[in-house]
Scaffold this motif. Structure first.
Motif, PDB file in Angstrom:
ATOM      1  N   UNK A 143       3.067 -75.240 107.406  1.00  0.00           N
ATOM      2  CA  UNK A 143       3.211 -74.846 109.045  1.00  0.00           C
ATOM      3  C   UNK A 143       3.004 -76.014 109.786  1.00  0.00           C
ATOM      4  N   UNK A 144       2.021 -75.402 110.083  1.00  0.00           N
ATOM      5  CA  UNK A 144       0.847 -76.887 111.135  1.00  0.00           C
ATOM      6  C   UNK A 144       1.754 -78.027 110.882  1.00  0.00           C
ATOM      7  N   UNK A 145       1.410 -78.732 109.703  1.00  0.00           N
ATOM      8  CA  UNK A 145       1.145 -79.572 109.138  1.00  0.00           C
ATOM      9  C   UNK A 145       3.302 -80.171 109.262  1.00  0.00           C
ATOM     10  N   UNK A 146       3.975 -79.409 108.543  1.00  0.00           N
ATOM     11  CA  UNK A 146       5.320 -79.143 108.934  1.00  0.00           C
ATOM     12  C   UNK A 146       6.042 -79.641 110.618  1.00  0.00           C
ATOM     13  N   UNK A 147       5.445 -78.769 111.454  1.00  0.00           N
ATOM     14  CA  UNK A 147       5.712 -78.676 113.133  1.00  0.00           C
ATOM     15  C   UNK A 147       5.043 -79.964 113.522  1.00  0.00           C
ATOM     16  N   UNK A 148       4.485 -80.755 113.158  1.00  0.00           N
ATOM     17  CA  UNK A 148       3.278 -82.243 113.570  1.00  0.00           C
ATOM     18  C   UNK A 148       3.815 -83.009 113.072  1.00  0.00           C
ATOM     19  N   UNK A 149       4.737 -83.209 111.260  1.00  0.00           N
ATOM     20  CA  UNK A 149       5.571 -84.504 110.651  1.00  0.00           C
ATOM     21  C   UNK A 149       7.022 -84.158 111.851  1.00  0.00           C
ATOM     22  N   UNK A 150       7.616 -82.970 111.711  1.00  0.00           N
ATOM     23  CA  UNK A 150       9.002 -83.151 112.396  1.00  0.00           C
ATOM     24  C   UNK A 150       8.889 -83.750 114.088  1.00  0.00           C
ATOM     25  N   UNK A 151       7.374 -83.051 115.235  1.00  0.00           N
ATOM     26  CA  UNK A 151       8.041 -83.798 115.814  1.00  0.00           C
ATOM     27  C   UNK A 151       7.692 -85.036 116.474  1.00  0.00           C
ATOM     28  N   UNK A 152       6.689 -85.906 115.465  1.00  0.00           N
ATOM     29  CA  UNK A 152       6.447 -87.357 114.875  1.00  0.00           C
ATOM     30  C   UNK A 152       7.626 -88.233 114.600  1.00  0.00           C
ATOM     31  N   UNK A 153       8.687 -87.135 113.413  1.00  0.00           N
ATOM     32  CA  UNK A 153       8.949 -88.509 112.422  1.00  0.00           C
ATOM     33  C   UNK A 153       9.891 -87.677 112.022  1.00  0.00           C
ATOM     34  N   UNK A 154      10.406 -86.747 112.529  1.00  0.00           N
ATOM     35  CA  UNK A 154      11.775 -85.867 112.947  1.00  0.00           C
ATOM     36  C   UNK A 154      12.959 -85.439 113.264  1.00  0.00           C
TER      37      UNK A 154
END
Length: 320
Positions: free
Chosen positions: A261-272
């Motif tokens: 989930x940490x990776x998911x949150x980081x990716x979504x905030x930057x690229x989503x």
């Protein structure tokens, strides 16, 4: 000509409070959503408190591995309590306002406990490495004093890393028409985007905190398990290999439950940015609510000593 004090006050705006939106697009069913959220919070608090009581009351669990597990459970209680009041206030009572300073305090504790959880998972991987690679010196390496020092270092690291964040937000000028947050709690990336100012410093410092804590921890955990696998593969007996790896299964699952989930949150905030607000909100809830719920379940299922100790605690409580 210098601007007057009134001009300065007009040009600089900080909201008295923010408006929490809950789960965007699902406001009409917040009452129904409060049921699973209440259940998850209850499971998280009950399960982690049971682990703490089980370790405290069972002398056979007074070992480094279970002390670190207690740290993880205590961290999960803190993480749960960081989001519970505002989340249930929004879902139960449709109470959406949160004061600006209260929001910053919640944000500080929310992110601090996340950093602490990452650090505790790293300490637990070190514990498994020592137990498998040097079992004869395990008790002499991880003494009570060493464990206390590790715990204090973890708390100090999280506090020092996150301490500047509220002050970096306090210096920003916010937009009067952008006071609605995307969650039912204060998330740094969410609050930061409500500013009508240059937020490059906030972005860079936030990235630095993530990379220097969660990023470094994840790499060191991978390194620990690489060394653990190297040690396990050198064991002569396949039965010994399986037994050694079985002691790591619970920790590996806890690592995956936290870091995915940490990776998911980081990716979504930057690229989503193109994704709907509902997706952003749901990923954030998975990141903050799910690990405290699953960790006690994982350890109670996979660890027989913990499961038996928790059952003894429940039986003792049922007598009263």
């Amino acid at each position: 000509m210098l601007p007057s004090q009134s001009d300065v006050n007009i040009s600089f705006f900080q909201p008295h409070s923010f408006l929490l939106i809950g789960i965007p697009g699902l406001e009409a069913v917040h009452g129904w959503l409060s049921i699973p959220f209440s259940f998850m919070y209850t499971v998280a608090l009950t399960g982690n408190c049971l682990i703490l009581l089980a370790v405290r009351k069972t002398s056979s669990l007074h070992q480094p591995m279970y002390y670190f597990l207690s740290m993880l459970a205590l961290t999960d209680v803190g993480l749960t309590m960081s989001t519970l009041p505002t989340t249930l206030a929004v879902l139960w009572f449709d109470y959406r306002l949160i004061g600006f300073d209260v929001c910053l305090v919640q944000m500080f504790f929310l992110h601090s406990f996340s950093v602490v959880e990452s650090s505790v998972l790293l300490a637990m991987s070190f514990d498994r490495f020592v137990a498998i690679s040097n079992p004869l010196r395990y008790a002499t390496i991880l003494t009570n004093n060493v464990i206390i020092k590790i715990g204090l270092a973890i708390v100090a690291r999280a506090t020092l890393s996150l301490f500047p964040v509220p002050f970096l937000l306090k210096r920003l000028n916010f937009c009067p028409n952008k006071i609605v947050l995307s969650h039912s709690f204060c998330f740094h990336a969410d609050v930061m985007k409500r500013a009508c100012a240059d937020i490059i410093v906030n972005i860079l410092y936030g990235l630095y905190v993530v990379l220097s804590t969660v990023g470094v921890d994840s790499l060191l955990i991978v390194l620990s398990y690489t060394l653990i696998l190297h040690t396990v593969m050198s064991l002569a007996s396949p039965k010994e290999r399986v037994r050694a790896l079985n002691t790591c299964v619970s920790h590996i699952l806890a690592v995956l439950v936290f870091y995915i989930p940490v990776i998911g949150v980081s990716m979504i905030h930057r690229f989503g940015k193109h994704l709907s607000p509902m997706v952003h909100a749901l990923i954030a809830y998975v990141y903050l609510v799910v690990p405290p719920v699953l960790n006690p379940i994982i350890y109670s299922v996979k660890s027989k000593p913990i499961r038996e100790a928790m059952l003894r605690v429940l039986k003792e409580k049922s007598r009263y």
